[in-house]
Design a protein around this motif. Structure first.
Motif, PDB file in Angstrom:
ATOM      1  N   TYR A   1      -6.264   0.890  -4.624  1.00 19.96           N
ATOM      2  CA  TYR A   1      -6.803   0.330  -3.378  1.00 19.96           C
ATOM      3  C   TYR A   1      -7.338  -1.077  -3.605  1.00 19.96           C
ATOM      4  CZ  TYR A   1      -9.218   0.177   1.128  1.00 19.96           C
ATOM      5  OH  TYR A   1      -9.641  -0.171   2.390  1.00 19.96           O
TER       6      TYR A   1
ATOM      7  N   ALA B   1       0.827  -1.211   0.000  1.00 18.03           N
ATOM      8  CA  ALA B   1       0.000   0.000   0.000  1.00 18.03           C
ATOM      9  C   ALA B   1       0.859   1.258   0.000  1.00 18.03           C
ATOM     10  CB  ALA B   1      -0.929  -0.005   1.221  1.00 18.03           C
TER      11      ALA B   1
ATOM     12  N   LEU C   1      -2.273   3.586   1.871  1.00 14.16           N
ATOM     13  CA  LEU C   1      -2.546   4.322   0.638  1.00 14.16           C
ATOM     14  C   LEU C   1      -2.515   5.823   0.887  1.00 14.16           C
ATOM     15  CD1 LEU C   1      -3.271   3.750  -2.348  1.00 14.16           C
ATOM     16  CD2 LEU C   1      -5.665   4.051  -1.711  1.00 14.16           C
TER      17      LEU C   1
END
Length: 298
Positions: free
Chosen positions: A142, A111, A209
């Motif tokens: 994602y 991520a 993220l």
């Protein structure tokens, strides 16, 4: 095929295709690129090795007929005590052993590198020139990370099942409540637990993220995400912060053990899903806001 080639080919055909087809194509290319990286393969290899090491350690410790020391009810140690009687319990033990650090660390690496890695490699601008749009690109990143969550968890479970079958007997499963179920039912319960563990990582994925949108250095984003992960788990163990514990994404991770009760105890499982959803919403929105305003210079 390089990232630029993937983008150029996709971008050339995009105007003639519906957006959802182009989005699926982008998602497919992201999956291919992610799972072809040596770093990803190495992470999955480490995760697959953990159940093997645990199984061999238990086998060696019990080779003289002794039993593994148990622990508190419902946790990893309680599952370990059952491994010698039924290899299927190695699946639950391995997931309990990898969930606090190994699995979330792997998710944090993937991520954290999602956006920052593209910026550092100079390919982010090419992705945005193609008809993806920042929101769609962020969602694809994602979704790719969530797919890795699922694959990583299943790799641990599959490795543990294979190791448990080789080193220990298989048969009926005794639940934490003392009831018994067939091996087939136990296997289905193990799959359900693996899915729950994968779902328990969506908060970490969203956090990683978001961190990835804050910097152009993939290494910095990965290190920051893993550092936050470790910090949160340390804070979760401090008694003086008891009032804050239910709001930490890691607090209900081991609630998957409640799936081995009969009947299933759902309260902590539901709380876990709620807190993961909250983290996904908050940090997903923050990532969208930051990425939408980010000045892409390379």
């Amino acid at each position: 095929m390089s990232r630029a080639e993937v983008v150029d080919v996709s971008g050339a055909s995009a105007p003639r295709e519906p957006r959802w087809i182009w989005t699926l194509g982008l998602f497919r290319s992201e999956l291919v690129i992610t799972f072809r990286r040596w770093r990803t393969i190495a992470l999955l290899g480490v995760l697959a090795a953990v159940p093997v090491l645990v199984g061999v350690a238990v086998r060696i410790e019990t080779s003289d007929g002794s039993t593994v020391g148990g622990g508190g009810e419902g946790g990893g140690p309680a599952f370990i005590a059952q491994v010698t009687h039924n290899g299927l319990f190695l699946v639950f033990t391995a997931l309990a052993a990898t969930l606090p650090f190994f699995l979330p660390m792997a998710i944090g690496v993937v991520a954290g590198d999602a956006i920052a890695g593209e910026a550092n490699a100079g390919t982010l601008r090419y992705l945005l020139v193609a008809p993806a749009g920042r929101t769609r690109l962020l969602l694809v990143k994602y979704a790719t990370t969530l797919t890795f969550c699922l694959v990583a968890t299943l790799v641990v479970a599959a490795s543990a099942l294979a190791t448990g079958a080789l080193l220990f007997p298989l048969g009926e499963v005794t639940t934490i409540s003392g009831t018994r179920m067939s091996f087939g039912e136990g296997l289905a319960r193990a799959l359900l637990i693996a899915l729950v563990v994968a779902a328990s990582l969506i908060g970490v994925a969203a956090l990683g993220l978001f961190v990835s949108t804050l910097t152009s250095s993939g290494i910095a984003a990965m290190a920051t995400t893993v550092g936050l992960l470790i910090t949160v788990q340390i804070l979760d163990q401090i008694p003086q912060l008891d009032a804050l514990h239910p709001y930490f994404f890691s607090h209900y991770w081991l609630s998957f053990a409640d799936l081995m009760r009969e009947p299933v105890y759902w309260d902590d499982l539901i709380k876990n899903f709620q807190i993961q959803g909250l983290y996904a919403a908050v940090f997903g929105s923050a990532a969208w806001a930051r990425f939408g305003a980010k000045d892409i210079m390379a």
